[in-house]
Design an enzyme around this catalytic site. Structure first.
Site, short mmCIF file in Angstrom:
data_model
loop_
_atom_site.label_atom_id
_atom_site.label_comp_id
_atom_site.label_asym_id
_atom_site.label_seq_id
_atom_site.Cartn_x
_atom_site.Cartn_y
_atom_site.Cartn_z
CD GLU A 1 65.13 114.62 -8.26
OE1 GLU A 1 65.19 115.14 -9.40
OE2 GLU A 1 66.04 113.92 -7.77
CG ASP B 1 67.12 106.93 -7.88
OD1 ASP B 1 67.38 106.59 -6.72
OD2 ASP B 1 67.96 107.42 -8.66
CG ASP C 1 72.27 109.76 -5.96
OD1 ASP C 1 73.09 109.63 -6.89
OD2 ASP C 1 71.30 109.01 -5.79
CD GLN D 1 65.21 114.95 -15.25
OE1 GLN D 1 66.42 114.98 -15.40
NE2 GLN D 1 64.67 114.67 -14.06
CG HIS E 1 72.30 103.49 -4.85
ND1 HIS E 1 71.94 102.96 -6.07
CD2 HIS E 1 71.94 104.80 -4.88
CE1 HIS E 1 71.37 103.90 -6.81
NE2 HIS E 1 71.34 105.03 -6.11
CG ASP F 1 68.77 124.62 -7.61
OD1 ASP F 1 69.30 123.90 -8.48
OD2 ASP F 1 69.39 125.48 -6.95
CB ALA F 2 70.54 120.75 -4.32
#
Length: 532
Positions: A333, A313, A385, A260, A291, A367-368
């Site tokens: 992530e 993040d 998240d 991205q 959060h 990848d989750a």
């Protein structure tokens, strides 16, 4: 060059090459033009998905409009078959100019106007018409070069066309996009397109051209290539100006990763904004509200082992690591560049309280969905998240199958929390998320927290005026066996925005807007779309 005198059917001018050589040259031009045409198509789909969102819709629009326009182009090309050489040369020059500049114009309309849909349809239509006109003209040209039956000519042309499309389709994601980016990649493709079309006509079919036609093609092709080259030289300046128009003058970091575009703005903790693919994901002005609501209800219970899906993040991890009872945190992530930025950027790492320095935190790039399928043990709390659901790459991460994998990763008494978008702004999406979790056997407790939206939006945000509406964030807390209590752990740290009474009220607010009868979203039947 072999100057063989070849008599052509219909009294056409003689060509400067042997028939077999001429046929190979025409097929080579078909190969190059087909590769360029598919690059234009993929570039429109990719850029539209990035700028507008909802990749399935954008791909459907581009492909359907282009295929329709190709039929129109084929019909219009019949008028040019009597002057096939000059017609093909002019069409390739036009296609090179339109296709090569399409990414730049789409980005410009998004940056300065805020709307790219009309430009997307216009380019899809124009490029489709020009591509559709190629085959009838090339059929005429190959028949003039080498006498062969119509079936054989069609087979040769389409074979070269399909192979060229294969090469263009592979070159775009693996070569052009990572090495040159969308703007420069499209401009280079246009230059190659113009050069291939012009070279074929000016060499093989130059004796078919009048002096006036010859000079017209020379001037047009040189002008097109010069324009594309000039724009390519200025592409970096244009991109910086467009980025300022979108994000303002405070851009500190801007990079295109393998996943991205990542943009970081603001010079201090009070003004930091993180954009991923043009969407505002983090704003330091109120990220703590998001959060607090995402993390702490899921920590109400055992929380020795915690899994965070997304959240590169480091801000969700910051909140989790405030609990002394946490022994290990695994963060999955997709984009390692985001976690690297969260580690190294001075402002972002200060905002996440240097979470990545904590030895309890382990960051995994992947990848989750794929990672969960590998069965990495059980967790007391799972915090999702992730980007908002939509008919895009994130859709599978909000499917019933995905929540089934998460439920298998939950320890007895474990809890899952999901950010499902704003219940008021996109109620269909939010309640579809909740229905998908229930379909996986989870017992759910929805709750809604007031806050600024579209921070974390699934659609593109403009820097000027974006993110000022108040819609609220929607979350779903879930567990196996019994519905989890909506509350805070007795040992919870002091929170800036969330209290136990406020959390109970958040649950009542969410339930008051429930949409009954929502069907779950699955991998084979996704039910998310962009709501106004």
């Amino acid at each position: 060059m072999i100057d063989q005198q070849v008599t052509l059917r219909g009294g056409a001018a003689r060509l400067p090459v042997r028939p077999r050589t001429g046929r190979y040259l025409v097929l080579a031009a078909v190969f190059v033009c087909a590769a360029c045409g598919l690059v234009y198509e993929l570039e429109l789909v990719a850029l539209a998905s990035y700028l507008i969102g909802d990749s399935v819709t954008q791909a459907s629009v581009v492909l359907s409009v282009m295929v329709f326009a190709m039929g129109i182009g084929s019909l219009l090309a019949k008028r040019l078959c009597s002057r096939a050489a000059v017609g093909f040369g002019l069409i390739e020059a036009a296609l090179a100019l339109v296709g090569g500049s399409s990414a730049l114009v789409l980005y410009a309309t998004f940056a300065w106007i805020g709307e790219s849909r009309y430009a997307l349809v216009g380019f899809s239509l124009t490029i489709g018409v020009l591509i559709g006109a190629e085959i009838p003209l090339l059929m005429t040209l190959i028949q003039r070069v080498d006498r062969q039956d119509a079936g054989g000519a069609v087979a040769d042309l389409f074979a070269a066309d399909y192979v060229g499309a294969l090469v263009g389709g592979l070159a775009f994601p693996f070569l052009l996009l990572p090495m040159l980016g969308q703007l420069t990649g499209a401009l280079l493709t246009g230059a190659v397109n113009a050069a291939a079309g012009g070279a074929l006509v000016m060499w093989v079919f130059r004796r078919d051209l009048s002096c006036r036609s010859r000079w017209l093609l020379i001037v047009v092709n040189v002008t097109v290539i010069a324009l594309l080259a000039t724009v390519a030289v200025l592409a970096d300046d244009f991109e910086r100006a467009a980025r300022r128009a979108v994000y303002g003058d405070r851009v500190r970091v801007a990079m295109q990763t393998d996943v991205q575009e990542v943009v970081l703005t603001g010079a201090g903790r009070s003004s930091l904004d993180l954009y991923l693919d043009g969407r505002l994901r983090v704003s330091s002005r109120d990220e703590y509200r998001y959060h607090d609501a995402l993390v702490h209800p899921a920590m109400n219970g055992p929380h020795a082992r915690v899994l965070i899906l997304g959240g590169g993040d480091g801000l969700a991890a910051r909140e989790v690591l405030r609990y002394p009872g946490v022994r290990s945190v695994t963060l999955v992530e997709l984009d390692p560049a985001v976690t690297r930025l969260a580690r190294t950027d001075r402002v972002l790492s200060a905002l996440n309280a240097h979470a990545y320095r904590d030895p309890r935190l382990t960051a995994v790039a992947g990848d989750a969905f794929t990672w969960l399928r590998a069965a990495h043990g059980r967790y007391d709390a799972v915090i999702s998240d992730l980007p908002d659901p939509g008919i895009s790459a994130s859709t599978k991460l909000y499917s019933a199958e995905f929540y089934g994998l998460v439920s298998e990763a939950l320890a007895p008494g474990g809890r899952l929390v999901v950010h499902g978008g704003p219940p008021c702004g996109r109620p269909h999406t939010y309640w579809t998320v909740e229905a998908s979790m229930r379909a996986a056997g989870l017992r759910t407790r929805p709750y809604r927290i007031g806050g600024r939206y579209p921070g974390f939006a699934s659609g593109p945000d403009r820097a000027a005026g974006g993110g000022t509406q108040v819609h609220g964030w929607g979350f779903v807390l879930a567990g196996l066996g019994q519905t989890p209590a909506l509350g805070l752990d007795p040992q919870a740290p002091r929170l800036r925005s969330l209290t136990e009474p406020a959390l109970q009220e958040a649950g009542r607010h969410a339930e008051s807007g429930r949409l009954p009868g929502m069907a779950p979203s699955t991998l084979v039947h996704p039910r998310y779309w962009d709501e106004p």
